[in-house]
Structures are given as C-alpha cells and as structure tokens.
Design an enzyme around this catalytic site. Structure first.
Site, short mmCIF file in Angstrom:
data_model
loop_
_atom_site.label_atom_id
_atom_site.label_comp_id
_atom_site.label_asym_id
_atom_site.label_seq_id
_atom_site.Cartn_x
_atom_site.Cartn_y
_atom_site.Cartn_z
CG HIS A 156 31.87 51.14 46.57
ND1 HIS A 156 33.29 50.82 46.16
CD2 HIS A 156 31.54 50.42 47.49
CE1 HIS A 156 33.76 50.02 46.94
NE2 HIS A 156 32.38 49.64 47.87
CG ASP A 211 34.99 53.02 44.30
OD1 ASP A 211 34.29 53.77 44.62
OD2 ASP A 211 35.20 51.88 44.67
CG ASN A 269 37.62 45.03 55.48
OD1 ASN A 269 37.38 43.83 55.67
ND2 ASN A 269 38.49 45.56 56.32
CB SER A 270 34.38 49.49 50.90
OG SER A 270 34.35 48.67 49.88
CB THR A 316 38.80 49.17 46.28
OG1 THR A 316 39.18 50.56 46.72
CG2 THR A 316 37.82 49.57 45.22
CG LEU A 348 50.02 60.88 27.23
CD1 LEU A 348 51.18 61.87 27.55
CD2 LEU A 348 50.57 59.54 27.54
N GLY A 379 46.14 53.03 22.83
CA GLY A 379 47.05 51.98 22.69
C GLY A 379 46.57 50.68 23.18
#
Length: 452
Positions: free
Chosen positions: A109, A139, A212-213, A229, A268, A272
């Site tokens: 982003h 991201d 800070n991303s 993030t 996989l 669930g």
C-alpha cells in the site's frame, strides 16, 4: 469513540508541525557504581542503516458513472463515465534485506499506483527504485536499487517469538526522518481485523504512526521480526496497538517474487472456521485454539494428505496456530508445491499429516481459494468468464451458499464498480470495508446480493 484501523503510509498533502524548543538537561551518566547502563544504541548503530525512507508519486485515476438523466439530456454522444486524474505523493519506510542485490521490502500500500519510487538511505543518498513484484493480499512489495555500501538487516525466525519479548520499531513517521521506539510483543497471530485479505499479525505496543508502513520491527539483537503495517488509531494517532507482518511470511513471499516475479499462492483445499469453545466441548477436546475443517475439496492437497471434515488443525510445521484465519494466511503465503506438516486432532487423538500444496489458478479459484478473496465466498468455485466471474459450483452448507450464491451466477459488479475477471474482483473487494453488494447476472435477470 469509534476505533479505526489505519494503514501507516503517510500521504503528503499539506501539513504543519509545531516543533517544541529543545530543553537542556544534565548529562545522563553512562555508568552507576561502575556498572554500565543498558542501552539499545550499539544495536541500533548496526541496524538503522538498513531502514530506509520510501517516497512515491503518481496519479490516482477514478471513474464515476455519469447519471442516466445527464446522458439523456446530452443525447447518444454523452460520455458513459467521467474520468478524474489526481496527482499524489506519499511517504513510507522500507527495509534492506539483501545488500548485494539491493533488495528492499516495504508494504504494497506504500507503493501501490506509484509512477516513481525514490529511496532515502540512512547516509543521505537518494536513489531511484525499481518494483520487482508485489502481493496486495498480504501487503508486501519488493523493490530493488543500485547503490554501493548498503547495509542489510538479518532476518529472525518469527515463529520463535513469544508474547512479552522486547520489540523495537524503526521507521519514518510523518516524514520527520528516522525514528526509533521500543515496546514488547503484545500478541501473536492476530487476524480478522479487516486490514488485509491475509492476516497473521504480530501485535506490538512500540509506538508507530503514519509513515512507519514498511518499516522494521526488530528484536534486541537487531534481527528483523516483522514489517510494520497498521495501527489501531481512534484519533489518528498511536495508542499502543500496532501490527506487523511476521518475518517468516515476508521471507516466503519475497522468495516467490524473486523466483517468479509474482506470488504463486499455495492452496490446501479446505474450508473451515475458528475453533470455538462450543465446538471444542462438542468434540470433547480441551484445546480452544486451531482451525476447524468444515469441508475438504476433492482431489485437493488436503484430500491427498488424508485430512477429513471435522478435523481440527492445530499446528503448521510444528508451530501451533490459534485460528483458521492464521492457518489460511500461513498456507496462502507459502508457495505452490511447498511441503507442509500439519498437526491435527481427530476423534480426540493427535495426528500429523504431510501435504504438498496446490497452486491457485490465475483464471479460476477453488472452493477453498475463494475464501482468500472474501470469507463469504468460501465454498464457491470461481472461473473467469467473458462477462465477469462465473460461479461454477457452490458447496452445500458453505458461507457462499449461506450468502445466497448459486451455481451459474456471474459476478459482474461490486457495489457500483464493474468486474471483468478474478483479478479485478480481488482488487475491488480488497478496497471495501464492511458489507459489500455483489451485482450478479442470474439467467436473464440482474440482482444484488450483500456480503457481510
């Protein structure tokens, strides 16, 4: 007070900062009674050169449908939609992970939609960066620069982290320049936050803010444990709840991007839900952490491994998991063809099975893979169609069936945005928060279904 989840890249629009005058203090002694005081300075002197500033610029292009009344007034030559272009600039952070190759990891982003990416190095140099590849769902983005005398951070095994371990965040908040804060690991395996499609976050109380991303979360050795993030920001500022993508997830994604230029997501083949106290009691087990398997897709990796509906998956490669969301994030960020050991509980007994992950198709998604696009699409087999995204099959009792989706439906829109294929469906649903309306073509009729 409404709580907000906020990504950390800082858009540069217009801002003013009031800087307080420095206050003089007496020098703090380096030692007391001959004992040297503890300090993070030696570690940071080696680590901070590996954390860089990321400055981006580009143009946002937005399309808005012209109202029918307007088109009727101006006749058949009236435009169908209005296109607007708006320049933007932004600031974020990045981490050098390979000094020889010049590889830098940041958040997707931070650089998404950028026409130009520039890197500010710790020593003051500014160099242009090339985008190698990115994965919007997790991201993560990988950049590359050409420069000498780079310093790379060493990557830790993030699966070894424990709640209470010390953590240090390094980044460029608000464009002020490199800033260091410290705290602890507050929680592991955070998911269900609606920040990204694939969530398995480290939570920390180290102060992190906008800008800070893509910055580093390191341990006391200076080893990378995560990529910062997002934060919980009720008032737009730090409240001590920040989230970082674990280093092991980053490693898996980066290796795929370097090898293939893209992420080739592992599948996989199960649907669930999180294991609840009620399910645990009903199955007579004393654990309340894990992923409960509702259904196993035929001929999938899970089917070949012998996994059955009703199994409770409690570990991946010997590491315990807390939820089905964590299982989904770990599996999806492993590459197709990866071999994985899964610990599970079946009829009260513990077992271990081995599986070789399948690959998510670019033109279709299995009933399990559809959950990566939106949780309420789980159980729907999706395929690209000339008119949009066709639902070729819906598993009975699945979230997709509960949403009202039927085999043969074709997704042609999300809210008011047209959908052409799986790629555009993924991108549009990633941008949405809360309930979304799917526009469907069912037979000769058009209808909307709301996903919550």
């Amino acid at each position: 007070m409404k709580t907000k989840l906020s990504l950390l890249s800082a858009a540069v629009l217009s801002a003013s900062l009031t800087l307080m005058p420095a206050v003089s203090h007496a020098a703090i002694p380096l030692a007391v009674d001959g004992q040297q005081l503890p300090s993070l300075a030696p570690m940071l002197e080696k680590t901070t050169p590996a954390v860089v500033a990321v400055a981006v610029s580009g143009t946002h292009v937005s399309k808005q449908r012209v109202p029918d009344a307007f088109r009727y007034f101006f006749g058949p030559n009236a435009p169908q939609e209005q296109v607007q272009e708006r320049p933007f600039r932004g600031l974020g952070s990045g981490v050098i992970i390979d000094a020889d190759e010049g590889y830098i990891v940041t958040n997707n982003h931070v650089i998404e939609g950028a026409d130009e990416i520039k890197i500010g190095l710790h020593d003051g140099r500014e160099v242009e960066a090339k985008l190698i590849g990115a994965d919007a769902e997790s991201d993560i983005a990988l950049l590359q620069i050409k420069a000498n005398n780079l310093v790379a951070v060493k990557r830790a095994d993030s699966d070894e982290l424990r709640v209470g371990d010390f953590a240090v965040a390094i980044g460029n908040p608000f464009g002020l320049g490199q800033t260091v804060t410290s705290g602890i690991v507050s929680a592991m395996g955070r998911s269900g936050l609606g920040i990204e499609m694939l969530e398995n976050f480290i939570q920390t109380d180290a102060a992190i803010n906008s800008g800070n991303s893509g910055g580093a979360l390191v341990n006391l050795n200076g080893d990378l444990i995560g990529i910062n993030t997002a934060i919980v920001a009720p008032n737009g500022g730090n409240v001590g709840i920040g989230f970082a993508i674990p280093a092991n997830m980053v490693n898996n994604l980066v290796e795929q991007i370097i090898e293939h230029g893209e992420v080739r997501r592992g599948v996989l083949g199960v649907t669930g839900q999180d294991l609840t106290a009620e399910l645990a009691e009903g199955f007579g087990i004393d654990t309340q952490h894990g992923g409960f398997v509702n259904e196993v897709m035929p001929d999938s990796a899970a089917d070949d491994a012998g996994i059955k509906s009703g199994d409770i998956i409690v570990s991946v490669n010997g590491r315990s998991i807390k939820s089905f969301q964590e299982l989904r994030a770990k599996i999806a960020t492993m590459g197709a063809g990866a071999k994985v050991e899964l610990g599970l509980i079946r009829d009260g007994d513990k077992e271990t099975v081995s599986a070789t992950l399948g690959e998510a198709s670019q033109s279709s998604e299995s009933a399990a893979g559809a959950a990566d696009i939106h949780p309420m699409l789980a159980g729907a087999t999706l395929e690209n169609n000339s008119k949009g995204v066709e639902i070729s099959e819906v598993a009975q009792g699945s979230p997709a069936a509960a949403s009202g989706l039927q085999s043969g439906d074709i997704i042609v829109g999300v809210n008011r945005t047209k959908i052409d294929d799986l790629k555009s469906l993924r991108a549009e649903l990633k941008e949405q928060q809360g309930a979304v309306a799917l526009k469907l073509r069912r037979g000769n009729s058009n209808l909307y279904l709301v996903l919550r």
